[in-house]
Design a protein around this motif. Structure first.
Motif, PDB file in Angstrom:
ATOM      1  N   TYR A  81      -8.299  -0.326   1.242  1.00  0.00           N
ATOM      2  CA  TYR A  81      -7.351  -0.557   2.335  1.00  0.00           C
ATOM      3  C   TYR A  81      -7.883   0.021   3.641  1.00  0.00           C
ATOM      4  CZ  TYR A  81      -3.103  -0.476   5.112  1.00  0.00           C
ATOM      5  OH  TYR A  81      -2.177  -0.649   6.113  1.00  0.00           O
TER       6      TYR A  81
ATOM      7  N   ILE B 222       0.804  -1.219   0.000  1.00  0.00           N
ATOM      8  CA  ILE B 222       0.000   0.000   0.000  1.00  0.00           C
ATOM      9  C   ILE B 222       0.840   1.274   0.000  1.00  0.00           C
ATOM     10  CG2 ILE B 222      -0.212   0.072   2.516  1.00  0.00           C
ATOM     11  CD1 ILE B 222      -2.884   1.089  -0.126  1.00  0.00           C
TER      12      ILE B 222
ATOM     13  N   SER C 177      -5.795  -4.810   0.083  1.00  0.00           N
ATOM     14  CA  SER C 177      -6.526  -4.704   1.342  1.00  0.00           C
ATOM     15  C   SER C 177      -5.994  -5.652   2.410  1.00  0.00           C
ATOM     16  CB  SER C 177      -8.010  -5.006   1.105  1.00  0.00           C
ATOM     17  OG  SER C 177      -8.569  -4.120   0.171  1.00  0.00           O
TER      18      SER C 177
END
Length: 459
Positions: free
Chosen positions: A33, A4, A63
């Protein structure tokens, strides 16, 4: 490094993953996320994902990386019973899928199934208010191809999966990757991670469409980076629109690249960088060769690239890489020797300053006590100017045990197939030992590659 962090640095409206019908923007992935961070249901659990499309799968990877204890990438194309066996082996607690009817939760009471229908849907996980939880180390589980036996489940760290991934954001602006591989396989996840971590747009080929339609789509969308097996590249070069691909980066992997395909790609895309990647689900990404020649320089045995160590023992290649944190999930023993080298199962030979690949030790054909590597014979057949692709296989024989046979797909169909067959046998006799020469050659319209892009050998 995690999945991320580099995404959070990109503009909100940047499209990262695109297909014919859907796209994923940075904003969409950020929201997915954030949703997972607020969900206690995901934290420190064994989670599996199984999607037919790469878009919701990417959303789930972003996620769940750093949230789940283990993240299982389950290919949607697996036979139902094989898939259930893998879920049981992984002790999966939560399965997120777009195909719940084919993977019924009732079959394994220890997991529950959540349906996520498309890229715009949530993961089906109810968010609960509360403070964000710090990321945890997620183990990534991938299934081997299982071409010769039942698939094994390999555990990787995120570091071992991304050991050679380039993260240049400047390069990411101008690059557009195309995804032909299954996103849940090792080769596919490598393309996905390379695109996401460098901020590069990832094009997902239209599902269930023939290869020529997929290449048409890539050409229209400006795909300039593409990864495929040598067998798949041979089929790509037969697609009418292959010359319209503005390729800057060509990657070959999964099979040994012979001189014929390397030369064909160089002639077709003279300005592209061509890299032959050596990798496996067990060992991760090993090394790449960019000099345009088959095999790799013999100097790699003394000083391997990027910290890789290589050795040859009993004719087989062994590899040891930094951050090689892989292991089998079940009781199967990883093929590692006492010095920490993984046995790749690939038989090799030293020739004129190169180490060349002969083929998989598990696929050797025994002809009256002599070993024949199908891949070696295929390389010879594929070097014939009229051959597009070939498959070599064994046929039982009461005297010799096996005979070498071949199926050949031609670039164009000549008027006299019988004469071509005789000429091709003579061509092989000049380049092969007598026991390696195919006893029969059958011309076929096309040859099938499996979901990993390799020649289908179990038929």
């Amino acid at each position: 490094m995690d999945l991320i962090s580099p995404i959070l640095l990109l503009p909100e409206d940047k499209v990262l993953v695109e297909s014919v019908n859907f796209c994923l923007t940075v904003g969409c992935l950020r929201r997915a996320y954030a949703e997972s961070v607020r969900s206690e249901r995901l934290l420190d659990r064994r989670v599996g994902i199984s999607f037919r499309s790469a878009l919701p799968a990417v959303k789930a990877m972003v996620s769940l990386g750093g949230r789940a204890k283990e993240l299982l990438l389950l290919p949607a194309s697996l036979d139902k019973h094989v898939a259930l066996d893998i879920l049981s082996t992984a002790r999966t607690e939560l399965l997120i899928t777009d195909q719940p009817t084919s993977l019924p939760a009732i079959a394994i009471p220890t997991y529950e199934s959540i349906e996520a229908a498309n890229s715009d849907a949530s993961l089906g996980i109810a968010c609960q208010p509360g403070a964000a939880v710090a990321p945890i180390e997620t183990d990534w589980l991938l299934a081997t191809s299982g071409t010769t036996a039942r698939p094994k489940l390999v555990k990787h760290s995120f570091a071992s999966l991304t050991r050679t991934t380039k993260t240049s954001s400047t390069q990411g602006i101008e690059r557009v990757w195309g995804l032909l591989y299954d996103h849940a396989r090792f080769a596919g996840i490598q393309v996905v991670l390379q695109a996401l971590l460098s901020g590069t747009k990832l094009l997902v080929a239209p599902q269930h469409e023939p290869l020529n339609k997929q290449i048409d789509y890539f050409a229209r969308q400006g795909c300039n980076c593409l990864s495929a097996t040598p067998s798949l590249w041979r089929k790509i070069l037969m697609c009418p629109s292959h010359k319209s691909l503005p390729l800057l980066q060509i990657t070959l992997g999964g099979e040994a690249a012979d001189g014929a395909i390397l030369s064909a790609l160089k002639n077709t895309y003279p300005t592209a960088r061509i890299a032959h990647i050596y990798a496996s689900t067990e060992a991760g990404v090993g090394f790449s060769v960019v000099d345009g020649l088959p095999g790799f320089p013999i100097q790699y045995l003394q000083c391997g690239p990027a910290g890789i160590q290589l050795k040859i023992s009993k004719g087989r290649l062994f590899i040891r890489a930094p951050q090689m944190h892989s292991s089998y999930v079940n009781s199967d023993k990883m093929p590692i020797d006492e010095d920490g080298f993984i046995d790749t199962g690939d038989e090799v030979i030293e020739q004129k300053g190169r180490v060349n690949f002969l083929g998989r030790s598990s696929g050797v054909i025994n002809v009256g006590g002599d070993k024949v590597h199908p891949e070696y014979v295929e390389n010879v057949l594929n070097s014939h100017p009229q051959v597009a692709l070939s498959r070599v296989f064994a046929k039982a024989n009461p005297i010799l045990g096996n005979l070498v046979c071949a199926e050949v797909a031609l670039k164009t169909t000549p008027l006299d197939l019988a004469s071509l067959k005789k000429e091709m046998i003579a061509f092989c006799r000049k380049k092969l030992k007598p026991y390696q020469v195919p006893a029969t050659i059958k011309f076929v319209e096309t040859l099938t590659v499996n979901e990993t892009g390799k020649i289908q050998r179990n038929s």
